[in-house]
Design an enzyme around this catalytic site. Sequence first.
Site, PDB file in Angstrom:
ATOM      1  N   ASP A 206      17.793  17.153  34.516  1.00 44.92           N
ATOM      2  CA  ASP A 206      19.057  17.212  35.268  1.00 44.92           C
ATOM      3  C   ASP A 206      20.148  17.486  34.228  1.00 44.92           C
ATOM      4  OD1 ASP A 206      21.448  16.777  36.494  1.00 44.92           O
ATOM      5  OD2 ASP A 206      20.929  14.820  37.339  1.00 44.92           O
ATOM      6  N   ARG A 241      32.320  22.246  43.708  1.00 45.48           N
ATOM      7  CA  ARG A 241      31.404  21.090  43.773  1.00 45.48           C
ATOM      8  C   ARG A 241      30.133  21.467  44.519  1.00 45.48           C
ATOM      9  NH1 ARG A 241      34.724  17.226  42.199  1.00 45.48           N
ATOM     10  NH2 ARG A 241      33.013  15.764  42.120  1.00 45.48           N
TER      11      ARG A 241
END
Length: 431
Positions: A206, A241
């Site tokens: 990640d 986002r």
Amino acid sequence: NTPLQEEDKEIYDIIQKEKYRQFSGLELIASENFTSLAVMEANGSPLTNKYSEGLPGARYYGGNEYIDQVENLCRQRALQAFHLNPEEWGVNVQSYSGSTANFSALTALIHPHDRLMGLDLPSGGHLTHGWQTSKKKISTSSIYFESMPYQVNKETGIVDYDQLEKNASIFRPKLIICGGSAYVQDWDYARLRKIADQHGAYLLADIAHISGLVASSEANNPFELCDVVTTTTHKTLRGPRAGLIFFRRKRDDDLENRVNNAVFPSCQGGPHNNTIAAIAVCLKQVATPEFRQYAKQVRANAKALANALIERGYKLVTDGTANHMILWDLKPLKLTGSKVEKICDMVNITINKNSIHGDVNMVSPGGVRIGTPALTSRSFKEEDFLKVSEFLHRAVQIALRVQEKAGSKMMKDFVMACQDVEEISTLKNEV
Ligand code: PLP
């Protein structure tokens, strides 16, 4: 007047105030950045009106000719931005955010109650990497899967790979997650791959925080050794986002279909097409020499800030940084992160309290996290960060004096004691 001004003055006015707040103060939250106006324009476009469940060329709704073009362009640019061969890697660009990208990736890779290991939150990991306390399973990644977090070494602040290897041989995970939200050193992907292979486990990186650095070769490359890579698009990547999930294509385990199906229909419904267009714009920018220069500067600024604080005698986790952020350990000063965050807020410096490995009280963590991506987007260079370090030093010194004046460790007494402290308004004016 704009349409928003006409229709809803209350919201318009709040947005103007927030805009002023963002640009008048010093934005040092490590996970935040300032997107370009082009990204904003795509994000606020009529693409938000369209439903397009499915993938380009295979939708559950009509009228998706242009939406398909946008999503295909976005996928193509995502692979280009990270220098990936489309025959070896594919990408899903529909995740609404980093957390949903991670949950979709877990859904694709393992089954409910399978075992996973990710960096513990107090060590700098993210909630979605299996966060749980001794009393409670907190994230869906620990509620629906069996989690055994790994930690950083308490002395060095660096991931304890030896202990991880030992624990993995007992726990035998199906998935190892690397990456973090408050981890200032780079990752040893070769070591992690070796540990994952000992158990036939998948390795997921990640890179939400460092993706802008990875794309610019300012960080180790997780794509060489990981099976799946997830990222948010709004931190060092400087986009809207959202989240991306990259998967290895040429394998017999069909990661492509598993990831795509996990995103839709397993975890999400209709994609946010305006956001996908904005990601595409961001990724076009990421592939430019200007962005590579930006990423280099982000790191140089973090190093300059770290060195300046160390020179003033402060303690940073790992005694420095390899990326875009620093973790400032305030415990030697007998101060909490909340108090320093509070003073900084009062003088228009935005940072966040953060746990430091070894903290016992998670509600009142012992440090603060400070990042350089946003101010670097505002063209700050090393010498500007020397000034920032001076402001931060003064904020900490004020916090120490206020704590003494309060005569107690309670936050409410601390806030009361801030009243009539002249240095606070002096510092605010200078910031
Ligand atoms: N992964 C990491 C490493 C993060 O730091 C974050 C957010 O801070 C996320 C995932 C989640 O992203 P989001 O807040 O977009 O859901």
